[in-house]
Design a protein around this motif. Structure first.
Motif, PDB file in Angstrom:
ATOM      1  N   LYS A 123       0.833  -1.200   0.000  1.00  0.00           N
ATOM      2  CA  LYS A 123       0.000   0.000   0.000  1.00  0.00           C
ATOM      3  C   LYS A 123       0.870   1.254   0.000  1.00  0.00           C
ATOM      4  N   GLN A 124       1.928   1.227   0.796  1.00  0.00           N
ATOM      5  CA  GLN A 124       2.829   2.373   0.857  1.00  0.00           C
ATOM      6  C   GLN A 124       3.525   2.585  -0.485  1.00  0.00           C
ATOM      7  N   ALA A 125       3.903   1.500  -1.160  1.00  0.00           N
ATOM      8  CA  ALA A 125       4.537   1.612  -2.477  1.00  0.00           C
ATOM      9  C   ALA A 125       3.576   2.250  -3.479  1.00  0.00           C
ATOM     10  N   TRP A 126       2.322   1.822  -3.458  1.00  0.00           N
ATOM     11  CA  TRP A 126       1.325   2.429  -4.346  1.00  0.00           C
ATOM     12  C   TRP A 126       1.184   3.925  -4.046  1.00  0.00           C
ATOM     13  N   ALA A 127       1.094   4.257  -2.774  1.00  0.00           N
ATOM     14  CA  ALA A 127       0.914   5.658  -2.388  1.00  0.00           C
ATOM     15  C   ALA A 127       2.104   6.504  -2.837  1.00  0.00           C
ATOM     16  N   LEU A 128       3.316   6.022  -2.620  1.00  0.00           N
ATOM     17  CA  LEU A 128       4.495   6.797  -3.003  1.00  0.00           C
ATOM     18  C   LEU A 128       4.596   6.970  -4.512  1.00  0.00           C
ATOM     19  N   ALA A 129       4.221   5.942  -5.261  1.00  0.00           N
ATOM     20  CA  ALA A 129       4.248   6.067  -6.721  1.00  0.00           C
ATOM     21  C   ALA A 129       3.250   7.123  -7.188  1.00  0.00           C
ATOM     22  N   VAL A 130       2.058   7.094  -6.633  1.00  0.00           N
ATOM     23  CA  VAL A 130       1.026   8.066  -7.021  1.00  0.00           C
ATOM     24  C   VAL A 130       1.436   9.477  -6.603  1.00  0.00           C
ATOM     25  N   ILE A 131       1.962   9.620  -5.396  1.00  0.00           N
ATOM     26  CA  ILE A 131       2.392  10.931  -4.905  1.00  0.00           C
ATOM     27  C   ILE A 131       3.495  11.494  -5.800  1.00  0.00           C
ATOM     28  N   ALA A 132       4.465  10.666  -6.162  1.00  0.00           N
ATOM     29  CA  ALA A 132       5.583  11.137  -6.990  1.00  0.00           C
ATOM     30  C   ALA A 132       5.106  11.581  -8.370  1.00  0.00           C
ATOM     31  N   VAL A 133       4.256  10.791  -8.995  1.00  0.00           N
ATOM     32  CA  VAL A 133       3.749  11.140 -10.328  1.00  0.00           C
ATOM     33  C   VAL A 133       2.885  12.396 -10.265  1.00  0.00           C
ATOM     34  N   ALA A 134       2.001  12.474  -9.286  1.00  0.00           N
ATOM     35  CA  ALA A 134       1.119  13.641  -9.166  1.00  0.00           C
ATOM     36  C   ALA A 134       1.929  14.910  -8.873  1.00  0.00           C
ATOM     37  N   GLY A 135       2.899  14.803  -7.994  1.00  0.00           N
ATOM     38  CA  GLY A 135       3.724  15.962  -7.664  1.00  0.00           C
ATOM     39  C   GLY A 135       4.525  16.452  -8.852  1.00  0.00           C
ATOM     40  N   TYR A 136       5.104  15.523  -9.596  1.00  0.00           N
ATOM     41  CA  TYR A 136       5.903  15.922 -10.755  1.00  0.00           C
ATOM     42  C   TYR A 136       5.017  16.498 -11.858  1.00  0.00           C
ATOM     43  N   ALA A 137       3.843  15.909 -12.041  1.00  0.00           N
ATOM     44  CA  ALA A 137       2.908  16.441 -13.043  1.00  0.00           C
ATOM     45  C   ALA A 137       2.499  17.867 -12.683  1.00  0.00           C
ATOM     46  N   LEU A 138       2.236  18.117 -11.415  1.00  0.00           N
ATOM     47  CA  LEU A 138       1.895  19.466 -10.972  1.00  0.00           C
ATOM     48  C   LEU A 138       3.066  20.412 -11.223  1.00  0.00           C
ATOM     49  N   TYR A 139       4.274  19.967 -10.925  1.00  0.00           N
ATOM     50  CA  TYR A 139       5.458  20.792 -11.149  1.00  0.00           C
ATOM     51  C   TYR A 139       5.598  21.155 -12.634  1.00  0.00           C
ATOM     52  N   VAL A 140       5.450  20.179 -13.507  1.00  0.00           N
ATOM     53  CA  VAL A 140       5.576  20.429 -14.947  1.00  0.00           C
ATOM     54  C   VAL A 140       4.528  21.438 -15.416  1.00  0.00           C
ATOM     55  N   VAL A 141       3.299  21.278 -14.952  1.00  0.00           N
ATOM     56  CA  VAL A 141       2.237  22.218 -15.326  1.00  0.00           C
ATOM     57  C   VAL A 141       2.569  23.625 -14.837  1.00  0.00           C
ATOM     58  N   LEU A 142       3.053  23.740 -13.599  1.00  0.00           N
ATOM     59  CA  LEU A 142       3.390  25.058 -13.059  1.00  0.00           C
ATOM     60  C   LEU A 142       4.531  25.715 -13.833  1.00  0.00           C
ATOM     61  N   VAL A 182       9.142   6.260  -8.287  1.00  0.00           N
ATOM     62  CA  VAL A 182       8.157   5.526  -9.085  1.00  0.00           C
ATOM     63  C   VAL A 182       8.656   4.122  -9.430  1.00  0.00           C
ATOM     64  N   LEU A 183       9.858   4.033  -9.964  1.00  0.00           N
ATOM     65  CA  LEU A 183      10.347   2.718 -10.393  1.00  0.00           C
ATOM     66  C   LEU A 183      10.682   1.819  -9.215  1.00  0.00           C
ATOM     67  N   GLY A 184      11.159   2.391  -8.113  1.00  0.00           N
ATOM     68  CA  GLY A 184      11.365   1.589  -6.907  1.00  0.00           C
ATOM     69  C   GLY A 184      10.046   1.050  -6.389  1.00  0.00           C
ATOM     70  N   SER A 185       9.010   1.898  -6.397  1.00  0.00           N
ATOM     71  CA  SER A 185       7.685   1.456  -5.961  1.00  0.00           C
ATOM     72  C   SER A 185       7.107   0.408  -6.901  1.00  0.00           C
ATOM     73  N   LEU A 186       7.281   0.619  -8.209  1.00  0.00           N
ATOM     74  CA  LEU A 186       6.764  -0.371  -9.168  1.00  0.00           C
ATOM     75  C   LEU A 186       7.474  -1.713  -9.032  1.00  0.00           C
ATOM     76  N   ALA A 187       8.754  -1.683  -8.727  1.00  0.00           N
ATOM     77  CA  ALA A 187       9.489  -2.942  -8.500  1.00  0.00           C
ATOM     78  C   ALA A 187       8.916  -3.669  -7.287  1.00  0.00           C
ATOM     79  N   LYS A 188       8.637  -2.924  -6.223  1.00  0.00           N
ATOM     80  CA  LYS A 188       8.054  -3.540  -5.024  1.00  0.00           C
ATOM     81  C   LYS A 188       6.667  -4.118  -5.332  1.00  0.00           C
ATOM     82  N   ILE A 189       5.856  -3.340  -6.040  1.00  0.00           N
ATOM     83  CA  ILE A 189       4.506  -3.794  -6.372  1.00  0.00           C
ATOM     84  C   ILE A 189       4.563  -5.057  -7.229  1.00  0.00           C
ATOM     85  N   ALA A 190       5.453  -5.070  -8.206  1.00  0.00           N
ATOM     86  CA  ALA A 190       5.590  -6.251  -9.069  1.00  0.00           C
ATOM     87  C   ALA A 190       5.986  -7.474  -8.255  1.00  0.00           C
ATOM     88  N   LEU A 191       6.893  -7.293  -7.309  1.00  0.00           N
ATOM     89  CA  LEU A 191       7.311  -8.430  -6.485  1.00  0.00           C
ATOM     90  C   LEU A 191       6.186  -8.905  -5.569  1.00  0.00           C
TER      91      LEU A 191
END
Length: 140
Positions: free
Chosen positions: A6-25, A125-134
């Motif tokens: 659950k924490q891996a999912w949350a961190l992946a979503v937080i990282a993507v959302a934060g970076y997307a917001l940064y790019v838009v700004l 993101v990729l660290g979280s995705l690796a954990k989720i895949a495992l």
């Protein structure tokens, strides 16, 4: 679902959302000017800061839920966590080397900062995705 997954999912979503917001700004702040002239420091610091706070809050939230459910990390969880961290850390190293190369060629600070930020995001993101895949497929 394990607390760590659950924490891996949350961190992946937080990282993507934060970076997307940064790019838009940054793109909005550029307003037709070259990107290197766009104001990026304030959005960078705010999105990183908010991402850290969101990660801490999600960790506390899932930690309390796991404790209430009587769940504890076992050896498998620790192995998956270590592997995911190794995957993520490799992108921090790649980003550090890339930023150093940009500094050597005297690239604008904008590009150096953005390479470092992108490497942190890819690491999370990729660290979280690796954990989720495992967790989903298991360890061989």
């Amino acid at each position: 679902m394990a607390f760590e997954e659950k924490q891996a999912w949350a961190l992946a979503v937080i990282a993507v959302a934060g970076y997307a917001l940064y790019v838009v700004l940054v793109l909005t702040g550029a307003a037709g000017r070259p990107l290197v002239d766009a104001p990026y420091v304030t959005p960078l610091l705010w999105t990183i800061g908010l991402g850290i706070v969101a990660g801490i809050v999600s960790g506390i939230w899932f930690g309390i839920a796991a404790r209430d459910d009587g769940l504890q990390a076992d050896e498998r969880d620790r192995e998956i966590g270590r592997f995911g961290d190794h995957v993520g850390q490799s992108f921090v190293v790649i980003g550090g080397v890339s930023a150093m190369a940009l500094a050597v060629v005297e690239a604008p600070y904008f590009w150096i900062a953005n390479v470092l930020y992108l490497s942190f995001v890819l690491s999370a993101v990729l660290g979280s995705l690796a954990k989720i895949a495992l967790y989903r497929r298991g360890m061989a």
